[in-house]
Design a protein around this motif. Sequence first.
Motif, short mmCIF file in Angstrom:
data_model
loop_
_atom_site.label_atom_id
_atom_site.label_comp_id
_atom_site.label_asym_id
_atom_site.label_seq_id
_atom_site.Cartn_x
_atom_site.Cartn_y
_atom_site.Cartn_z
N GLY A 157 -4.76 7.49 -3.55
CA GLY A 157 -3.37 7.48 -3.09
C GLY A 157 -3.22 7.93 -1.65
N GLY A 186 4.54 9.32 -1.07
CA GLY A 186 3.29 9.17 -1.79
C GLY A 186 2.22 10.11 -1.28
N LEU A 187 2.16 10.28 0.04
CA LEU A 187 1.18 11.18 0.64
C LEU A 187 1.43 12.63 0.21
N ALA A 230 5.63 5.79 1.94
CA ALA A 230 4.24 6.22 2.17
C ALA A 230 4.16 7.73 2.34
N THR A 245 -5.63 10.79 -6.74
CA THR A 245 -4.93 11.28 -5.55
C THR A 245 -5.67 10.95 -4.26
N LYS A 288 0.83 -1.20 0.00
CA LYS A 288 0.00 0.00 0.00
C LYS A 288 0.87 1.26 0.00
N CYS A 347 0.51 13.05 -3.47
CA CYS A 347 -0.95 13.01 -3.66
C CYS A 347 -1.61 14.28 -3.16
N LEU A 393 -4.38 5.09 0.60
CA LEU A 393 -3.37 4.02 0.68
C LEU A 393 -2.15 4.48 1.49
N ALA A 394 -1.79 5.74 1.39
CA ALA A 394 -0.64 6.25 2.13
C ALA A 394 -0.90 6.21 3.63
N SER A 398 0.74 3.93 -3.04
CA SER A 398 0.48 5.36 -2.85
C SER A 398 1.51 6.21 -3.57
#
Length: 92
Positions: free
Chosen positions: A47, A66-67, A63, A44, A19, A70, A50-51, A23
């Motif tokens: 994402g 990715g956060l 993560a 987003t 995950k 997003c 998931l983050a 993300s």
Amino acid sequence: MENNTNPSNNIKLHDPTGKAIASLVLGLIGIAAWFIPIAGVIVTIIGISLARTGMQSSKRGVAIAGLVLCIVFLVLSIINWILGAVLQSLFG
């Protein structure tokens, strides 16, 4: 001979690294998706979700990356969406 059938030795902890990576991938997809606002918002938001789960994994840094991606491209998608609506109403 020792019998090693203790159930505590067989427990596998849940590590949502997939995950966290997903993300980051969705954040990278968001770089291109913000040009089509509805796609950018959907990608987003997924994402970000998931983050949040990926923060509990061993790949916490992935993560977080990715956060951040997003969130940035969610804001850009919303701005693009609003700007498109305003320009459409002015120059229709």
